[in-house]
Structure formats: C-alpha cells, structure tokens
Design a protein around this motif. Structure first.
Motif, short mmCIF file in Angstrom:
data_model
loop_
_atom_site.label_atom_id
_atom_site.label_comp_id
_atom_site.label_asym_id
_atom_site.label_seq_id
_atom_site.Cartn_x
_atom_site.Cartn_y
_atom_site.Cartn_z
N ALA A 1 0.80 -1.22 0.00
CA ALA A 1 0.00 0.00 0.00
C ALA A 1 0.84 1.28 0.00
O ALA A 1 0.45 2.29 -0.57
N THR A 2 1.99 1.23 0.64
CA THR A 2 2.75 2.47 0.79
C THR A 2 3.96 2.57 -0.12
O THR A 2 4.46 3.66 -0.36
N HIS A 3 4.46 1.43 -0.59
CA HIS A 3 5.64 1.48 -1.46
C HIS A 3 5.34 0.83 -2.80
O HIS A 3 4.93 -0.32 -2.85
N SER A 4 5.56 1.62 -3.87
CA SER A 4 5.37 0.98 -5.17
C SER A 4 6.66 0.23 -5.48
O SER A 4 7.75 0.66 -5.13
N SER A 5 6.51 -0.93 -6.11
CA SER A 5 7.67 -1.78 -6.35
C SER A 5 8.51 -1.27 -7.50
O SER A 5 9.63 -1.71 -7.69
N GLY A 6 7.93 -0.35 -8.25
CA GLY A 6 8.65 0.14 -9.42
C GLY A 6 8.39 -0.68 -10.66
O GLY A 6 8.88 -0.37 -11.73
N VAL A 7 7.60 -1.75 -10.50
CA VAL A 7 7.24 -2.56 -11.66
C VAL A 7 5.93 -2.02 -12.23
O VAL A 7 4.94 -1.94 -11.52
N VAL A 8 5.98 -1.60 -13.49
CA VAL A 8 4.79 -1.01 -14.08
C VAL A 8 4.30 -1.85 -15.24
O VAL A 8 5.08 -2.28 -16.08
N ARG A 9 3.01 -2.10 -15.25
CA ARG A 9 2.40 -2.86 -16.32
C ARG A 9 1.34 -1.96 -16.96
O ARG A 9 0.64 -1.23 -16.25
N LEU A 10 1.23 -2.02 -18.29
CA LEU A 10 0.20 -1.22 -18.95
C LEU A 10 -1.10 -2.02 -19.01
O LEU A 10 -1.15 -3.10 -19.58
N VAL A 11 -2.13 -1.47 -18.40
CA VAL A 11 -3.43 -2.12 -18.37
C VAL A 11 -4.23 -1.72 -19.60
O VAL A 11 -4.97 -2.50 -20.16
N TYR A 12 -4.05 -0.45 -20.01
CA TYR A 12 -4.58 -0.02 -21.30
C TYR A 12 -3.43 0.61 -22.06
O TYR A 12 -2.70 1.47 -21.55
N ASP A 13 -3.25 0.16 -23.27
CA ASP A 13 -2.14 0.57 -24.10
C ASP A 13 -2.73 1.21 -25.36
O ASP A 13 -3.60 0.61 -25.98
N PRO A 14 -2.31 2.42 -25.73
CA PRO A 14 -2.93 3.05 -26.90
C PRO A 14 -2.71 2.22 -28.16
O PRO A 14 -1.68 1.58 -28.32
N GLU A 15 -3.71 2.25 -29.02
CA GLU A 15 -3.62 1.43 -30.24
C GLU A 15 -2.76 2.09 -31.30
O GLU A 15 -2.24 1.42 -32.18
N THR A 16 -2.64 3.40 -31.21
CA THR A 16 -1.84 4.12 -32.21
C THR A 16 -0.36 3.83 -32.03
O THR A 16 0.11 3.63 -30.91
N THR A 17 0.37 3.84 -33.13
CA THR A 17 1.81 3.65 -33.05
C THR A 17 2.47 4.93 -32.54
O THR A 17 2.00 6.03 -32.81
N LEU A 18 3.55 4.77 -31.79
CA LEU A 18 4.25 5.94 -31.25
C LEU A 18 5.44 6.30 -32.13
O LEU A 18 6.01 7.38 -32.01
N GLU A 19 5.80 5.37 -33.00
CA GLU A 19 7.01 5.55 -33.81
C GLU A 19 6.94 6.83 -34.65
O GLU A 19 5.92 7.11 -35.28
N ALA A 20 8.02 7.60 -34.58
CA ALA A 20 8.19 8.84 -35.35
C ALA A 20 7.21 9.95 -34.97
O ALA A 20 7.07 10.94 -35.68
N LYS A 21 6.55 9.81 -33.81
CA LYS A 21 5.66 10.88 -33.34
C LYS A 21 6.26 11.59 -32.13
O LYS A 21 7.01 10.98 -31.36
N HIS A 22 5.89 12.86 -31.98
CA HIS A 22 6.22 13.56 -30.74
C HIS A 22 5.22 13.10 -29.68
O HIS A 22 4.00 13.21 -29.90
N ILE A 23 5.73 12.57 -28.58
CA ILE A 23 4.84 12.09 -27.52
C ILE A 23 4.96 13.03 -26.32
O ILE A 23 6.06 13.30 -25.84
N LEU A 24 3.81 13.52 -25.88
CA LEU A 24 3.78 14.33 -24.66
C LEU A 24 2.97 13.55 -23.62
O LEU A 24 1.75 13.38 -23.75
N LEU A 25 3.68 13.06 -22.61
CA LEU A 25 3.07 12.25 -21.57
C LEU A 25 2.55 13.19 -20.47
O LEU A 25 3.32 13.97 -19.90
N VAL A 26 1.26 13.13 -20.19
CA VAL A 26 0.66 14.07 -19.23
C VAL A 26 0.31 13.34 -17.94
O VAL A 26 -0.42 12.34 -17.94
N GLU A 27 0.83 13.88 -16.83
CA GLU A 27 0.69 13.24 -15.51
C GLU A 27 0.12 14.27 -14.54
O GLU A 27 0.34 15.48 -14.71
N ASP A 28 -0.64 13.81 -13.55
CA ASP A 28 -1.18 14.76 -12.57
C ASP A 28 -0.09 15.30 -11.65
O ASP A 28 0.05 16.50 -11.48
N ILE A 29 0.69 14.38 -11.05
CA ILE A 29 1.68 14.81 -10.06
C ILE A 29 2.88 13.87 -10.09
O ILE A 29 2.70 12.66 -10.22
#
Ligand code: IMP
Ligand code: MG
Length: 194
Positions: free
Chosen positions: A93-121
């Motif tokens: 509950a208090t410590h994240s293990s640092g292992v991240v899994r994508l539960v929803y992954d965008p269908e669009t390809t990221l290759e050759a695109k500018h990606i701006l990742l938006v996070e709350d905090i």
C-alpha cells in the motif's frame, strides 16, 4: 461595504463548507481554480511554441490526469491527437515496487511521433521512470513529460519533466483529478488535506 479587517472571505474556510469534501477538513487551498486556469493557459502556450512540426500525440496517464489534460489540450494551438495510458504498479500500500504494467495501451503507433506524456503529479517519479523506458522502446520522435504538479522528490527520475504547472509542497494534495481513495477528483481546485 468594506469588510472588517481579518474577516475577508477566506477560500480555505469557504472550502470547509464544500459538500464535495465529505466532511473532511481542508488544511488550505493550495491552488484555486483561477490560478490553475492561468497556469494551464501558459503551459498550453509553452507547448504550442515547443512543437514546430510533426505529429503530436498527447498521452494522458489515467486516471489522475483527466481533468488537467482536458483543459490543457484546449490551450494547445496546433494539430494533435489524444490517447490515454492506464498503468498499474505492483507493490504494497505504501511502497510501489517500481514494476509497471500497462493495463490499457494506446492502439496508435508511437514511432516517429512527438509524444507528450501528461501526468497529474510527480512524487517519487518511479511510475514515470518505468513508463519512459517502456515508451522509449517504441521509438518516438521525441518524448516529453508534462505534469501539473511536481514535488521535486523524484530522486529516481532520470528523465526531466519538461513542462511543470506548479512546484508542489510535500503535502497530500487532492482535487483537479487527484484523489484520495478515489474521492475528490472533481474538485475544481487543488487542496491540501489535514
Ligand atoms: P510516483 O510514482 O511516486 O511519482 O507517484 C505518482 C503517483 O502517485 C501520481 O500519479 C498520483 O496518482 C499519486 N500521488 C502522489 N502524490 C500524490 C498526492 O499528493 N495526492 C494524490 N495522489 C498523489
Ligand atoms: Mg492516484
């Protein structure tokens, strides 16, 4: 009529009556709706300036970024696409293990695109570090992070956050997308809980 000194409306006190707060006391309003609106407007202008050409994909990290992202993209005056990521991190509950899994992954390809990742905090930055590694492997043209709030405790974050709304205090913040046990995401301001 002028208010008696010391009795001017205090937004933090007004918030104590807010039915959205479930009776919990707010220590103070860290950023009110007006401040957030002005800063998001500035961020939109910075981002517009920063991307001269090429495909821009704005990737919101759910759920926390949904309010910020909705306001932010409307301040970016260039073509773009929007998609979302849902990441789940394992740990107790208090410590994240640092292992991240994508539960929803965008269908669009990221290759050759500018990606701006938006996070709350950005707090420890663990979630973002893992995500950046994962997304970099997909060969985007560029990868930048935009966070509404940054606690600057991110010792494990090698990747800098290029666009930051506010340098946040090390307090537990809720509202404008940020939750505590799924509550308070719909507050139009960011408050610090007692
Ligand atoms: P990090 O991996 O430690 O940087 O954690 C970032 C995530 O933790 C954010 O996306 C939020 O969901 C959550 N988080 C960190 N600090 C706060 C806070 O003050 N209020 C609400 N959520 C927070
Ligand atoms: Mg959260």
């Amino acid at each position: 009529m002028t208010a008696v000194p010391g009795t001017e409306p205090n937004p933090a006190l007004a918030a104590l009556d807010d039915p959205r707060l479930l009776g919990r006391e707010v220590k103070r309003i860290a950023y009110d709706a007006g401040e957030i609106e002005r800063r998001v407007h500035e961020l939109g202008a910075e981002i517009t300036e920063a991307y001269p050409d090429g495909d821009l994909l704005v990737l919101g990290l759910l759920k926390g970024s949904f309010v910020f992202l909705a306001d932010l993209v409307r301040q970016i005056r260039r073509p773009l696409h929007v998609d979302f990521l849902v990441a789940s991190s394992y740990g107790d509950a208090t410590h994240s293990s640092g292992v991240v899994r994508l539960v929803y992954d965008p269908e669009t390809t990221l290759e050759a695109k500018h990606i701006l990742l938006v996070e709350d905090i950005v707090d420890s930055g663990r979630t973002l570090s893992r995500l950046v590694n994962l997304l970099t492997a997909r060969k985007p043209k560029s990868l930048e992070i935009c966070a509404l709030l940054h606690k600057h405790l991110a010792t494990s974050l090698k990747y800098p956050t290029r666009f930051v709304g506010f340098d946040a205090p090390n307090e537990f913040l809720v509202g404008y997308g940020l939750d505590h046990a799924e509550n308070f995401r719909h507050l139009p301001y960011v408050a610090s809980l007692k």
